[in-house]
Enzyme design. Structure first.
Site, PDB file in Angstrom:
ATOM      1  N   ILE A   1       0.822  -1.222   0.000  1.00  6.79           N
ATOM      2  CA  ILE A   1       0.000   0.000   0.000  1.00  6.79           C
ATOM      3  C   ILE A   1       0.848   1.261   0.000  1.00  6.79           C
ATOM      4  CG2 ILE A   1      -1.980  -1.134   1.085  1.00  6.79           C
ATOM      5  CD1 ILE A   1      -1.237   0.374   3.667  1.00  6.79           C
ATOM      6  N   GLU A   2       2.167   1.121  -0.135  1.00  6.20           N
ATOM      7  CA  GLU A   2       2.990   2.321  -0.283  1.00  6.20           C
ATOM      8  C   GLU A   2       3.502   2.377  -1.730  1.00  6.20           C
ATOM      9  OE1 GLU A   2       5.532   3.253   3.095  1.00  6.20           O
ATOM     10  OE2 GLU A   2       4.252   2.122   4.418  1.00  6.20           O
ATOM     11  N   MET A   3       4.780   2.036  -1.973  1.00  2.00           N
ATOM     12  CA  MET A   3       5.269   2.125  -3.346  1.00  2.00           C
ATOM     13  C   MET A   3       4.909   0.902  -4.184  1.00  2.00           C
ATOM     14  SD  MET A   3       8.777   4.108  -2.305  1.00  2.00           S
ATOM     15  CE  MET A   3       9.474   4.457  -3.920  1.00  2.00           C
TER      16      MET A   3
END
Lengths: 345, 345
Positions: free
Chosen positions: A128-130
């Protein structure tokens, strides 16, 4: 109140009562950040690290770099309660500032990474980040951009230099240059008595006198550093009785370090965040629920020291905290090498 | 073939046959970009414009600045087929480079903005780009950040300087500094005959001889500039018969300038993009469907000049196009003023 709580309260009160002693322990930030033996900070690593830090091609869909959530010249944060990653997914915690992260003994709110090197790898592979499948996939992207290879070679010698570990080392080396040793507070501590206003000096005294320095100690105001029998983690919130902020700002929804260790004693334990550049990093706390610095001061006084501060005291402390800001050393925008073929969908 | 098509083919062929004449018209990029009378480029505007250009708080959820899709040091683009805006929404067209946009007579692929000032306002209020309800809402954000006011005053005098028009003027002024007049091609044209390799010089000759210069003329390689009876738009693709690329790369799915004017003659008409820094801006064309520069050259030769180029010629032309890149003038990273309260959800 549990035995653990009682011990912490005693610690907080003990420190509060000896506030005068803390006032003598004001430390200026060192001019350089410490680096691990296996990753000394060099100009070549810093140059490469700055490029990688700003390169969105390290994210799954090419929309996010480290700088997206930790904007260097925007205070090292994204000014959002929680960050937004690839595919518009929200993270669970507020992005900590990259400025002076080099002075933290442990990284992330819950201390799950022991070093900047390990931290750098986390968001790249976080879905859910990069959102890359793993850090190697990001390195494969970098490898497909021929312009990066000379920078890796310059930083790490020849051979197969474009590796996960070297990518992380370069980013960490760059981050170790992101320090702010010339704040008004530092100039004051070093002898320039005009660097702080009268209000800021009052706030500084109160900051120590009421006990904030119990946890926010040291040059980075981020608490006791690791030592035998000494934890870098603190419980937040500590005082629950009659504390309206816990429900209002959902302060206990997140279990903190417990999520890492699954040890009951680690429930609501958090790494002490640095207060440097805090005026830049609204909103506040691990969940970004508190919008202003003055409210954050009230919440902390109540939750950690069981104190209700009057507006004048809050104003003085905020004025002091403002003196912990910048300046951010000037730096050139990094030029990112082109990809010979489109690599993003 | 319609009358319109026949005319354009005749034009293309006529220009192709007179390629030698075009070879004599190589122009270096001016050292400064032209600015409109009501917005002369000043250092104060450029400084402010650089800050605003990089400030994600101008977008609805604080995740996007102008630089997100037009990364200055990443070639002025985002290297994606089409950009991703707030809420993970995809735009319909490939982000054009901001580098040398100052030399375009009209902005956007379909020329719907007459100036950089007008262009700057577009993405801010576009619901699938930066997603603000209107540009005034972005200005209201800027107004709530006290640190911006002195920069507006310095750039625009005193009084109510934090306005939509001044925000657009500052961003446009900054963009007018984003020019690359010192590419190898420019040095060659100015007399440094060693600036281009033998292959690049061959590519340069072929670029003119086969007729690319019919549209990609002038110092910015972006075609005829506005004049009475002269359009800055060109039809793409021009040759449909036996052109396999139209279906393969969906070249005619987008109606181009027709979407702006609803005039049938404007179907598939496009502003001629600059070729400067083209090696940085993969993927290619209005829809970003073509991944490599060599394939883009093949598509253009077939679609605009009805030519099928051999690999050697493509290689030579790509080598020449590489000589139209950078260097990007060095610039400092802008420091963005903090907001006194969290303004993003």
């Amino acid at each position: 109140m549990s035995r653990q709580d009682t011990r912490l309260v005693a610690l907080a009160l003990g420190i509060a009562l000896s506030g005068a002693a803390f006032a003598a322990d004001w430390q200026a930030l060192p001019d350089t950040a410490p680096a691990p033996a296996d990753n000394p900070t060099t100009p070549a690593k810093v140059e490469l690290g700055q490029m990688l830090y700003h390169d969105a091609r390290l994210s799954q869909n090419g929309t996010l770099s480290c700088a997206s959530c930790h904007s260097v010249m925007g205070g090292g944060v994204d000014n959002r309660p929680t960050s937004i990653g690839v595919g518009n997914q929200h993270g669970g915690r507020n992005a900590p500032t990259v400025w002076n992260a080099a002075f933290h003994a442990t990284q992330f709110w819950d201390g799950r990474a022991p070093s900047l090197e390990e931290q750098a790898k986390g968001p790249i592979a976080n879905p859910i980040e990069m959102g890359m499948p793993d850090v190697q996939a990001a390195v494969d992207r970098v490898r497909a951009i021929p312009g990066y290879k000379p920078y890796f070679d310059k930083a790490f010698g020849t051979g197969d230099t474009v590796t996960v570990d070297n990518l992380a080392k370069a980013i960490a080396a760059y981050e170790r240059t992101l320090i702010t040793p010339n704040s008004p507070y530092d100039r004051f501590v070093k002898g320039d008595k005009a660097a702080l206003s009268a209000q800021q000096q009052r706030g500084m005294e109160q900051f120590a006198a009421i006990g904030c320095t119990a946890c926010h100690s040291g040059a980075a105001f981020n608490g006791p550093q690791p030592a035998p029998g000494k934890s870098v983690f603190q419980k937040f919130p500590l005082f629950a009785d009659g504390n309206p902020y816990i429900a209002k700002y959902k302060l206990t929804d997140d279990q903190g370090r417990y999520d890492v260790t699954k040890n009951d004693a680690d429930r609501h334990m958090w790494r002490v965040p640095t207060l440097r550049n805090i005026a830049w990093t609204a909103p506040y706390f691990h969940n970004g629920e508190v919008k202003t610095l003055s409210e954050a001061v009230r919440v902390m006084a109540k939750s950690q020291l069981n104190r209700e501060l009057d507006d004048a005291t809050v104003g003085d402390i905020v004025a002091f905290l403002d003196a912990l800001s910048g300046p951010f050393p000037k730096q050139e925008m990094p030029q990112l090498p082109p990809a010979p073929t489109a690599m993003l969908e």
